[in-house]
Design an enzyme around this catalytic site. Structure first.
Site, PDB file in Angstrom:
ATOM      1  N   GLN A  68     -41.221  -7.805   6.511  1.00 39.14           N
ATOM      2  CA  GLN A  68     -40.984  -8.270   7.888  1.00 39.14           C
ATOM      3  C   GLN A  68     -39.290  -9.121   7.529  1.00 39.14           C
ATOM      4  O   GLN A  68     -38.396  -8.669   8.326  1.00 39.14           O
ATOM      5  CB  GLN A  68     -41.628  -9.361   8.472  1.00 39.14           C
ATOM      6  N   THR A 103       0.637  -1.268   0.047  1.00 43.87           N
ATOM      7  CA  THR A 103      -0.061   0.096  -0.019  1.00 43.87           C
ATOM      8  C   THR A 103       0.968   1.204   0.027  1.00 43.87           C
ATOM      9  O   THR A 103       1.973   1.259   0.785  1.00 43.87           O
ATOM     10  CB  THR A 103      -1.089  -0.100   1.205  1.00 43.87           C
ATOM     11  N   GLU A 123      -1.891  -1.612  13.984  1.00 49.77           N
ATOM     12  CA  GLU A 123      -2.434  -1.915  12.776  1.00 49.77           C
ATOM     13  C   GLU A 123      -3.427  -2.742  12.620  1.00 49.77           C
ATOM     14  O   GLU A 123      -4.619  -2.385  11.958  1.00 49.77           O
ATOM     15  CB  GLU A 123      -1.202  -2.937  11.869  1.00 49.77           C
ATOM     16  N   LEU A 149     -29.842  -5.720  -0.507  1.00 47.68           N
ATOM     17  CA  LEU A 149     -31.412  -4.574  -0.337  1.00 47.68           C
ATOM     18  C   LEU A 149     -31.374  -3.800  -1.426  1.00 47.68           C
ATOM     19  O   LEU A 149     -32.250  -3.103  -1.447  1.00 47.68           O
ATOM     20  CB  LEU A 149     -31.141  -4.214   1.112  1.00 47.68           C
TER      21      LEU A 149
HETATM   22  C1  LIG Z   1      -4.655  -4.574  -1.347  1.00 51.29           C
HETATM   23  C2  LIG Z   1      -3.865  -5.094  -0.214  1.00 51.29           C
HETATM   24  C3  LIG Z   1      -2.907  -4.185   0.675  1.00 51.29           C
HETATM   25  C4  LIG Z   1      -1.782  -4.791   1.003  1.00 51.29           C
HETATM   26  N1  LIG Z   1      -0.877  -3.904   1.760  1.00 51.29           N
HETATM   27  C5  LIG Z   1       0.059  -4.174   2.317  1.00 51.29           C
HETATM   28  C6  LIG Z   1       1.189  -3.623   2.809  1.00 51.29           C
HETATM   29  O1  LIG Z   1       1.219  -2.295   2.597  1.00 51.29           O
HETATM   30  N2  LIG Z   1       2.421  -3.981   3.280  1.00 51.29           N
HETATM   31  C7  LIG Z   1       2.557  -5.497   3.361  1.00 51.29           C
HETATM   32  O2  LIG Z   1       3.640  -5.964   3.795  1.00 51.29           O
HETATM   33  N3  LIG Z   1       1.610  -6.047   2.946  1.00 51.29           N
HETATM   34  C8  LIG Z   1       0.284  -5.741   2.457  1.00 51.29           C
HETATM   35  N4  LIG Z   1      -0.567  -6.758   2.062  1.00 51.29           N
HETATM   36  C9  LIG Z   1      -0.170  -8.001   2.058  1.00 51.29           C
HETATM   37  C10 LIG Z   1      -1.182  -9.005   2.851  1.00 51.29           C
HETATM   38  O3  LIG Z   1      -0.751  -8.586   4.296  1.00 51.29           O
HETATM   39  C11 LIG Z   1      -1.001 -10.310   2.633  1.00 51.29           C
HETATM   40  O4  LIG Z   1      -1.677 -10.559   1.441  1.00 51.29           O
HETATM   41  C12 LIG Z   1      -1.547 -11.174   3.771  1.00 51.29           C
HETATM   42  O5  LIG Z   1      -0.692 -11.021   4.871  1.00 51.29           O
HETATM   43  C13 LIG Z   1      -1.759 -12.859   3.074  1.00 51.29           C
HETATM   44  O6  LIG Z   1      -0.514 -13.168   2.721  1.00 51.29           O
HETATM   45  P1  LIG Z   1      -0.508 -13.910   1.169  1.00 51.29           P
HETATM   46  O7  LIG Z   1      -1.233 -13.050   0.220  1.00 51.29           O
HETATM   47  O8  LIG Z   1       1.088 -14.120   1.007  1.00 51.29           O
HETATM   48  O9  LIG Z   1      -1.195 -15.138   1.434  1.00 51.29           O
HETATM   49  P2  LIG Z   1      -0.609 -16.585   1.929  1.00 51.29           P
HETATM   50  O10 LIG Z   1       0.200 -16.420   3.052  1.00 51.29           O
HETATM   51  O11 LIG Z   1      -0.195 -17.192   0.890  1.00 51.29           O
HETATM   52  O12 LIG Z   1      -1.959 -17.255   2.295  1.00 51.29           O
HETATM   53  C14 LIG Z   1      -3.095 -17.825   1.499  1.00 51.29           C
HETATM   54  C15 LIG Z   1      -3.857 -18.466   2.209  1.00 51.29           C
HETATM   55  O13 LIG Z   1      -3.378 -19.566   3.066  1.00 51.29           O
HETATM   56  C16 LIG Z   1      -4.158 -18.942   4.296  1.00 51.29           C
HETATM   57  N5  LIG Z   1      -3.082 -19.546   5.322  1.00 51.29           N
HETATM   58  C17 LIG Z   1      -1.712 -19.334   5.415  1.00 51.29           C
HETATM   59  N6  LIG Z   1      -1.271 -19.920   6.678  1.00 51.29           N
HETATM   60  C18 LIG Z   1      -2.250 -20.530   7.321  1.00 51.29           C
HETATM   61  C19 LIG Z   1      -2.149 -21.279   8.495  1.00 51.29           C
HETATM   62  N7  LIG Z   1      -1.275 -21.286   9.334  1.00 51.29           N
HETATM   63  N8  LIG Z   1      -3.446 -21.765   8.799  1.00 51.29           N
HETATM   64  C20 LIG Z   1      -4.578 -21.467   8.037  1.00 51.29           C
HETATM   65  N9  LIG Z   1      -4.596 -20.703   6.952  1.00 51.29           N
HETATM   66  C21 LIG Z   1      -3.201 -20.374   6.653  1.00 51.29           C
HETATM   67  C22 LIG Z   1      -4.186 -17.692   4.524  1.00 51.29           C
HETATM   68  O14 LIG Z   1      -5.076 -17.319   5.463  1.00 51.29           O
HETATM   69  C23 LIG Z   1      -4.696 -17.491   3.163  1.00 51.29           C
HETATM   70  O15 LIG Z   1      -5.921 -17.618   3.006  1.00 51.29           O
HETATM   71  C24 LIG Z   1      -1.540  -6.225   1.145  1.00 51.29           C
HETATM   72  C25 LIG Z   1      -2.419  -7.130   0.505  1.00 51.29           C
HETATM   73  C26 LIG Z   1      -3.613  -6.510  -0.223  1.00 51.29           C
HETATM   74  C27 LIG Z   1      -4.187  -7.439  -1.034  1.00 51.29           C
END
Ligand SMILES: Cc1cc2nc3c(=O)[nH]c(=O)nc-3n(C[C@H](O)[C@H](O)[C@H](O)COP(=O)(O)OP(=O)(O)OC[C@H]3O[C@@H](n4cnc5c(N)ncnc54)[C@H](O)[C@@H]3O)c2cc1C
Length: 381
Positions: free
Chosen positions: A281, A160, A244, A339
């Site tokens: 309702q 971001t 955060e 809605l």
């Molecule tokens: C619009 C946007 C803005 C963002 N801004 C920032 C930012 O400013 N700075 C920054 O550093 N990051 C940022 N992020 C990143 C965000 O924090 C990560 O996308 C998030 O932490 C998930 O990491 P990942 O996308 O790599 O998913 P992954 O870690 O690959 O996870 C994939 C899926 O597996 C699940 N999962 C992973 N581990 C486990 C577990 N142990 N048990 C159960 N389920 C699990 C996750 O919940 C998810 O559903 C942003 C993301 C978006 C989409």
């Protein structure tokens, strides 16, 4: 339910933030969508109004009040206007400054904090990498010591403010053998050779926020840009993630609440079968449930904000507030869209955009699954 969280000073800040929304943000709403970012002029104007300085001590250009409720009331206003603005301003003013205030040297604070407070320097934080965000301890970007500098290699994604950032707090691995204890934070500055902001990513929602990839190709970062001690990057992030997450929770509730209030008005006006749709309702009960969900969630989040203002909020309680409010926000907005019928699916209606914008709150800043993992661990199972 009357809320007991804010006093007249917080409400005065709310009024001036609401004025800023009407005067500066709303006229640019469409332009921000087209540009996929918030105009620099807006950043500077918000800085001039003092909206970025609540976590910054006075000697570095901030308000230095040490009362998180000021951050929270601003988040409520930004979220009530637009989730992307709330996210960008939140990262800039709420998430990043505490890293520099708490961990920075005197020289770092003097160099960066005044510009963050005025909005001249936009800041981002890069934790997540293409290989993963949930397992932060496994990050792959490296920083290797070379004389009085560190050489950074790797990339970050989904950052971001990443496209227009002048400063990025970057988590990098400085010791491959020490896992979470081998991570260090650095401030990478725009213009450093080998540092590139990639494209603005094309997201499902929040088009106004510039979310970008960042690339580090042998970037020479002077040791004076190291933020905090070597090897303490992971713990530094863990210590600051509750702020955060409580900020996210405030955003989630305020965002859904503002759309719900609009939806109640819509349900009074829109007619079907000769009566307002809210009078059926089924819909009356649905709206009663949504209002209850929002108010009950808001009460918990308010308590978290108060606890955080006193330095008493636990990481586990912040996790509860974050995942629950994200779920409630998404459930409420989905029902609000329903809605609105077909209009709810039209981008010109705020509910449609809000519904798309909200989807990410179950993913970012620690996904709902990771929040439940943190809460579950605390149960001693
Ligand atoms: C619009 C946007 C803005 C963002 N801004 C920032 C930012 O400013 N700075 C920054 O550093 N990051 C940022 N992020 C990143 C965000 O924090 C990560 O996308 C998030 O932490 C998930 O990491 P990942 O996308 O790599 O998913 P992954 O870690 O690959 O996870 C994939 C899926 O597996 C699940 N999962 C992973 N581990 C486990 C577990 N142990 N048990 C159960 N389920 C699990 C996750 O919940 C998810 O559903 C942003 C993301 C978006 C989409």
């Amino acid at each position: 339910m009357p809320r007991h969280i804010y006093d007249e000073d917080h409400e005065a800040l709310r009024s001036s933030a609401l004025e800023f929304v009407e005067r500066t943000l709303r006229p640019r709403a469409e332009q921000m969508i087209e540009a996929k970012s918030i105009d620099r002029e807006v950043w500077r104007e918000a800085g001039k109004q003092g909206f970025f300085g609540f976590d910054i001590p006075e000697e570095y250009g901030g308000a230095g009040v040490g009362d998180y409720r000021f951050n929270a009331v601003l988040t409520e206003v930004w979220a009530g206007f637009n989730a992307a603005v709330s996210s960008c301003f939140g990262i800039h003013a709420d998430v990043c400054p505490p890293y520099i205030v708490d961990l920075g040297t005197e020289q770092q604070k003097q160099r960066w904090l005044p510009g963050i407070a005025t909005g001249e320097l936009v800041i981002a934080i890069g934790m997540t990498e293409p290989s993963g965000g949930s397992d932060l301890a496994a990050l792959k970007t490296t920083a290797v010591r070379d004389g009085d500098a560190w050489v950074l290699n790797g990339s970050k994604t989904f950052i971001t403010n990443g496209f227009q950032a002048d400063l990025v707090i970057v988590a990098a691995r400085t010791d491959a053998s020490r896992g979470a204890k081998g991570i260090t934070l650095f401030v990478v500055e725009r213009g450093m050779e080998g540092f590139a902001n990639g494209r603005k990513l094309d997201k499902v929602g929040m088009p106004e926020s510039d979310t970008a990839e960042l690339f580090f190709d042998n970037v020479r970062v002077p040791d004076e840009n190291r933020l905090g001690p070597e090897g303490l990057g992971f713990i530094s992030m863990m210590q600051r993630l509750p702020q955060e997450r409580v900020g996210s929770a405030v955003n989630n509730v305020a965002h859904a609440k503002s759309v719900l209030l609009e939806t109640i008005e819509y349900a009074k006006e829109r007619k079907a079968f000769g009566q307002p749709i809210g009078a059926f309702q089924y819909n009356k009960f649905l709206l009663a449930e949504l209002v209850t969900k929002i108010e009950v969630t808001e009460a918990y989040v308010d308590d978290c904000v108060i606890a955080h203002s006193k330095g008493e909020l636990s990481a586990v309680d912040a996790a509860k507030a974050k995942w629950w409010s994200a779920q409630v926000q998404n459930d409420v907005l989905d029902a609000c869209l329903q809605l609105h019928g077909g209009y709810g699916y039209m981008n010109e209606y705020r509910v449609a955009r809000a519904w798309k914008d909200a989807r990410v709150t179950k993913i970012w800043a620690g996904s709902n699954e990771i929040m439940k993992e943190l809460i579950g661990r605390d149960l001693g199972l």
